[in-house]
Design an enzyme around this catalytic site. Structure first.
Site, mmCIF file in Angstrom:
data_model
loop_
_atom_site.group_PDB
_atom_site.id
_atom_site.type_symbol
_atom_site.label_atom_id
_atom_site.label_comp_id
_atom_site.label_asym_id
_atom_site.label_seq_id
_atom_site.Cartn_x
_atom_site.Cartn_y
_atom_site.Cartn_z
ATOM 1 N N ALA A 29 0.865 -1.190 0.000
ATOM 2 C CA ALA A 29 0.000 0.000 0.000
ATOM 3 C C ALA A 29 0.904 1.244 0.000
ATOM 4 O O ALA A 29 0.792 2.128 0.851
ATOM 5 C CB ALA A 29 -0.958 -0.009 1.182
ATOM 6 N N HIS A 34 6.764 6.117 1.528
ATOM 7 C CA HIS A 34 7.661 5.026 1.111
ATOM 8 C C HIS A 34 8.580 5.491 -0.020
ATOM 9 O O HIS A 34 9.778 5.188 -0.036
ATOM 10 C CB HIS A 34 6.854 3.821 0.595
ATOM 11 C CG HIS A 34 5.970 3.184 1.621
ATOM 12 N ND1 HIS A 34 4.603 3.311 1.619
ATOM 13 C CD2 HIS A 34 6.268 2.409 2.688
ATOM 14 C CE1 HIS A 34 4.093 2.643 2.626
ATOM 15 N NE2 HIS A 34 5.082 2.080 3.298
ATOM 16 N N GLY A 144 10.957 4.965 8.581
ATOM 17 C CA GLY A 144 10.397 6.292 8.804
ATOM 18 C C GLY A 144 10.261 6.594 10.293
ATOM 19 O O GLY A 144 9.973 5.703 11.103
#
Ligand code: PAF
Length: 273
Positions: A29, A34, A144
């Site tokens: 997803a 990303h 992240g």
């Protein structure tokens, strides 16, 4: 772009490789957040490997693994356009057997915040990341800061288990109005999305207070609670960067973390101070 689903095939392929490997593990997803990791990894490594694996062991009983958003074709396209060399796309049975050794998250830092409401979640995260590192043996792995507790625990695992991968911490990507990018944002209705903006504004409130010299974490958390009072709050915590409680913000060594529920969607965010 080469797509491989078998861990042993990937290991074999990489065996003769002496290249600098950048690795970005994901659950698919894929979104701009990303893509920013892919870009950074592309620039600083010779080989870019991305994994897409919705890891069952990090979902607790009752959490709907099957409902996790899946966008296989779009994800492959994004990877290919981002210059990914190898997409590792295993099935659960390629990664797990029915009787497994698993890693335990540390009993304190693995069971607060996200780990408190999802006990055992980080055992699953650490186990799969460990497996992925063993398969790929990356030089650099990118994570992240939005999932700050996950990032901290993975860094801790690397340190405590004397692993040689370098963990690269990447800033949270936001929409122009401040909402942190997340695969879960697609669950938000328009109204809920507006409500969700309170999360980043509450962090801005904290930032403003710290900037004006208010460092008392109780006062900061109280003001943030007021800002978020229409939402179900799981936690608002001010911690040191090694996830220990703080009564007063230490500039350069603090993080404030928030998790709330908007509608039925859990959203998390944080600010490093
Ligand atoms: O953050 C994620 O997407 C997952 O927790 C990770 C690190 C890929 C492990 O499954």
């Amino acid at each position: 772009m080469k797509i491989i689903s078998n861990p042993l095939e990937l290991k074999k392929y990489l065996k003769s490789n002496s290249k600098i490997i950048g690795f970005v593990p994901t659950m698919g997803a894929l979104h701009e957040g990303h893509i920013s990791l892919f870009k950074e990894a592309r620039q600083n490594n010779e080989l870019l490997i991305v994994s897409i694996f919705v890891n069952p062991t990090q979902f607790l009983h009752g959490e709907d693994l099957d409902k996790y958003p899946k966008k296989e074709e779009a994800d492959k396209k994004i990877c290919s356009l981002s210059g990914v060399d190898i997409l590792f796309f295993p099935h659960a049975q390629d990664i797990y057997t029915d009787d497994e050794i698993s890693l335990q998250a540390p009993s304190q830092r693995g069971y607060i915040l996200e780990g408190y409401s999802r006990p055992g979640h980080f055992n699953g995260v650490l186990t799969v990341v460990n497996k992925l590192f063993n398969i790929i043996n990356p030089t650099n792995a990118y994570f992240g800061k939005k999932d700050a507790q996950q990032l901290h625990l993975i860094s801790l695992m690397v340190k405590q288990l004397f692993m040689s991968v370098n963990i690269v911490e990447m800033d949270t990507m936001r929409e122009s109005d401040g909402l942190a990018l997340s695969s879960r944002n697609i669950y938000l209705s328009q109204d809920q999305r507006v409500e969700a903006l309170k999360i980043s504004s509450s962090l801005q409130v904290a930032f403003g207070m710290v900037n004006s010299g208010i460092l008392d974490t109780k006062k900061i958390v109280k003001k943030m609670r007021e800002k978020l009072n229409s939402l179900e709050i799981f936690y608002i915590e001010a911690l040191s960067r090694d996830f220990k409680p703080l009564t007063s913000i230490i500039i350069g060594n603090s993080i404030i973390l928030v998790e709330v529920k908007v509608g039925t969607t859990r959203l998390l965010d944080n600010i490093y101070l």
